[in-house]
Enzyme design. Structure first.
Site, PDB file in Angstrom:
ATOM      1  N   ASP A   7      21.008   9.300 -16.837  1.00 57.01           N
ATOM      2  CA  ASP A   7      20.487   8.353 -17.626  1.00 57.01           C
ATOM      3  C   ASP A   7      21.729   7.375 -17.728  1.00 57.01           C
ATOM      4  O   ASP A   7      22.838   7.845 -17.435  1.00 57.01           O
ATOM      5  CB  ASP A   7      19.717   8.567 -18.834  1.00 57.01           C
TER       6      ASP A   7
HETATM    7  C1  GLC Z   1      18.001   3.413 -20.591  1.00 58.07           C
HETATM    8  C2  GLC Z   1      16.481   4.448 -20.638  1.00 58.07           C
HETATM    9  C3  GLC Z   1      16.146   4.663 -19.262  1.00 58.07           C
HETATM   10  C4  GLC Z   1      16.374   3.447 -18.270  1.00 58.07           C
HETATM   11  C5  GLC Z   1      17.980   3.352 -18.115  1.00 58.07           C
HETATM   12  C6  GLC Z   1      18.178   2.145 -17.286  1.00 58.07           C
HETATM   13  O1  GLC Z   1      18.951   3.931 -21.552  1.00 58.07           O
HETATM   14  O2  GLC Z   1      16.890   5.544 -21.303  1.00 58.07           O
HETATM   15  O3  GLC Z   1      14.847   5.013 -19.320  1.00 58.07           O
HETATM   16  O4  GLC Z   1      15.671   3.805 -16.904  1.00 58.07           O
HETATM   17  O5  GLC Z   1      18.623   3.139 -19.407  1.00 58.07           O
HETATM   18  O6  GLC Z   1      17.885   0.868 -17.830  1.00 58.07           O
END
Ligand code: GLC
Length: 724
Positions: free
Chosen positions: A262
């Protein structure tokens, strides 16, 4: 493209570059990118930028074409970028938020939401979506329940699987389809105290029996990526967790999908206190099986050194890069790096009339009628006072809808006016304090007060946890005011989580509309005026108080259960000041129709592990109003090697019943619907009594007991297992 040969041509630095994901602004610094704020601080040089393998977030076809071309003009091996983005519940046509979609209990709606999202998003040249979010949650304080399918593993799994099928459709290489990335692996929804990014500490049996099932269903449906969660599990951050990324994902589930962190969750391993520095973090991640690093540069800065020092075997790097190259090949990007991006298709497809119609259809099935003391449906002759923060608001798209522009939405007031409803008073007042005394004369002219209440959309979503889940800003006072003026009141809720509605339960009607997307106002109007019949059911329990959390339907019995038969006993699992049950339970939702269940029957009462059981029940619509009913089948396993929930949803079917219609609804069950997992992820089933429950929600069911024969309880085996 032979990716094995291509891999052989890459230097170690070039291989590592394929595992880096950056925001688009790195490729074209004059672009403002809404997701890239923190990425600027990466201090990555131009060479590193043009070696990266994928992009996070893109705005439109023009930007994609520009970035991909600029990238390939600087790419020695002509390996195209994968363009990934958060297409969670729509691209420009916005659909109901996932918790609302789950309320439809209609897998087809999940498929269609994903299908249209893919068609629209692919016009910008997006190839992968970070969806479905399959995190199970039992804590409405957590802001991200809005993105989830609620508290039940089976419902969440069915909907996640159907979203994957909707995104990927007839092949990810095809224009108009997206590869799905299921997230956040794993158990992010169990964040303690509902506080986002907080510690997760669940047992292995809870992991296998509750939290992992929905991710597995998404992978079984063909999802091509898995995103790791921010949280720890067994004390180890999911992003470097070997148990999750190798033992479960590769060994137990035999999956070879790409894994991605993430947003800078690999760098956060230092904050978790599980790496001395970014070099340690890189080492632990590649050993655990993390492929792509999103928005941090531990791999770029240290993986080559770790390999040179002989600490990391280059074979681990090759494995990860090969998975990424295979994904690019399967996406068809070597043949057409600009796949999907088309300014022409953008103009033709985005927010088309057909897409808005589908969004409204799904919205109609996603609202839940929680209460109706014979005040709904309204009739168009009634004089209405429309009050509340959502009376004139168009902000019904909810979180994770940044490509959606609320200016394309309508407000409730607009729709009421379009339908020539006699609005004697309209106000965006959030509480009685914001109502002028002079206004009361106007409100008194109304036949009905309609309150449009709820949470601002920024109170839901990522990093949006609340310790108090009541309606904000004393909105509850508007209900009391209406009754003081001797007016009946219909409450429409706009919110991203189950709320504590105890203080407004005296309302005459309550419609839970969540955030229904682009066509919310039209859908709500049709539902409260009976043009459509509500059919939604709750995918998550509504607590009586935040003090009850976690409160969920599929709970264990405990050794001292509070039952109807023993409630005078003092020493039971209970509170001194509140009931154990939620205010509204899982699977609950009213209709304007009236459905009667009868004649529950099953193919046999004694069965063995090979039996295919058939369960049937008759459902009659005894009203004059046609409508949908969600017939739900729950089971209870009375005796097992571990304590089993008092009930678990195992099947459901949404059926249409005309006035006075009776339908026989049939379900088939096999041993895998009755089994459970031990702490090692082994499937287990034990002989003995099961109860099959079928009905309109988790509390109102008809029951029948059945017995599994021929499988003995091998308690000895279970205890010996634990020693291994
Ligand atoms: C965010 C979220 C995730 C998302 C990613 C990209 O922090 O936790 O769900 O897909 O970053 O934006």
């Amino acid at each position: 493209m032979n990716v094995d040969n291509l891999l052989k041509q890459l230097s170690t630095k070039e291989k590592i570059g394929q595992l880096l994901q950056l925001a688009p602004f790195h490729f074209n610094v004059d672009l403002k990118s809404e997701v890239a704020g923190r990425v600027r601080s990466l201090n990555i040089d131009t060479e590193g930028i043009f070696l990266s393998g994928s992009v996070l977030g893109i705005r439109n076809a023009e930007e994609m074409l520009d970035i991909q071309k600029k990238y390939l003009d600087n790419s020695k091996h002509q390996i195209p970028l994968i363009i990934m983005a958060d297409i969670i519940h729509g691209y420009e046509t916005i659909f109901p938020v996932p918790i609302a979609l789950a309320s439809s209990f209609n897998p087809r709606m999940a498929f269609e939401t994903a299908r249209i999202s893919a068609i629209e998003a692919s016009t910008a040249g997006i190839h992968v979506t970070f969806s479905p979010m399959a995190d199970l949650s039992r804590d409405p304080r957590w802001g991200r329940v809005v993105e989830s399918f609620g508290e039940d593993p089976y419902l969440a799994g069915v909907l996640a699987a159907n979203m994957v099928k909707g995104y990927q459709n007839d092949g990810i290489e095809k224009v108009g389809n997206l590869a799905a990335c299921v997230k956040h692996f794993a158990a992010y929804g169990a964040s303690e105290a509902g506080r986002d990014y907080n510690t997760v500490d669940v047992s292995r049996t809870a992991l296998h029996n509750t939290y992992l099932k929905s991710y597995k269903k998404a992978l079984d449906a063909g999802a091509r990526m898995v995103m790791t969660a921010f949280n720890v599990l067994d004390g180890v951050p999911a992003t470097i967790n070997q148990y999750l990324l190798r033992t479960v994902l590769r060994d137990l589930w035999k999956s070879d999908v790409v894994t991605i962190s993430d947003y800078d969750s690999l760098k956060q391993v230092l904050d978790h206190g599980c790496a001395e520095n970014e070099k340690d973090a890189a080492y632990r991640a590649i050993q655990a099986g993390l492929d792509i690093e999103m928005a941090s540069v531990c791999y770029v800065n240290y993986l080559e050194k770790l390999i040179e020092e002989g600490i990391v075997d280059i074979q681990k790097l090759d494995e990860a890069v090969l998975r990424v190259l295979n994904l690019k090949k399967d996406l068809g990007l070597f043949d057409n790096p600009y796949k999907g991006a088309s300014v022409v298709r953008e103009k033709e497809l985005l927010r088309s009339k057909k897409h808005f119609e589908i969004s409204k259809k799904i919205a109609l099935e996603s609202a839940v009628l929680l209460k109706n003391e014979k005040v709904l449906p309204l009739n168009k002759k009634q004089k209405i006072a429309l009050i509340g923060p959502y009376a004139r608001s168009k902000s019904t798209n909810g979180p994770w809808s940044w490509h959606g522009n609320i200016e394309h939405n309508k407000s409730l007031e607009e729709v009421f006016v379009n339908h020539k409803i006699n609005l004697v008073y309209t106000s965006e007042a959030e509480s009685i304090n914001q109502i002028e005394h002079s206004d009361y004369d106007q409100i008194l002219k109304a036949d009905m007060v309609v309150l449009a209440l709820g949470e601002n959309t920024r109170l839901s979503g990522e990093a949006r946890s609340r310790s108090d889940i009541k309606l904000p800003n004393q909105q509850e006072t508007l209900v009391k005011m209406s009754h003081t003026l001797n007016k009946k009141v219909v409450v429409i809720l706009f919110n991203g989580r189950p709320l504590d509605l105890t203080n407004i339960i005296e309302s005459d009607a309550i419609l839970e509309s969540w955030f229904l997307g682009s066509c919310a106002a039209d859908a709500i109007f049709d539902l409260i005026y009976g043009i459509a019949n509500p059919s939604g059911k709750l995918p998550m329990s509504f607590p009586r108080s935040v003090g009850q959390i976690p409160v969920y339907y599929n709970h264990l019995n405990t050794g001292r259960p509070l039952l109807e038969t023993n409630k005078n006993n003092e020493f039971l699992s209970r509170y001194l000041d509140i009931e154990n049950t939620p205010l509204f339970n899982f699977g609950y939702g009213l209709s304007y129709s009236s459905f009667i269940y009868s004649n529950l029957r099953i193919s046999q009462l004694e069965f063995d592990v090979d039996t295919q059981l058939r369960v049937s029940i008759d459902v009659t619509n005894e009203s004059q109003i046609p409508g949908y009913e969600v017939v739900q089948l729950y089971i209870r396993d009375h005796t097992a090697q571990i304590s089993r929930p008092v009930k678990e949803l195992k099947k459901f079917e949404k059926v249409w019943l005309g006035s006075k219609d009776t339908k026989t609804v049939e379900f088939s069950l096999d041993i895998h619907d009755l089994s459970y997992y031990d702490a090692y992820g082994n499937e287990i089933y034990d002989s003995g009594k099961f109860t099959i429950m079928v009905g309109s929600n988790s509390q109102e069911t008809m029951k029948i007991d059945i017995w599994l024969k021929g499988v003995k309880h091998d308690y000895q085996k279970q205890s010996s297992n634990q020693s291994s």
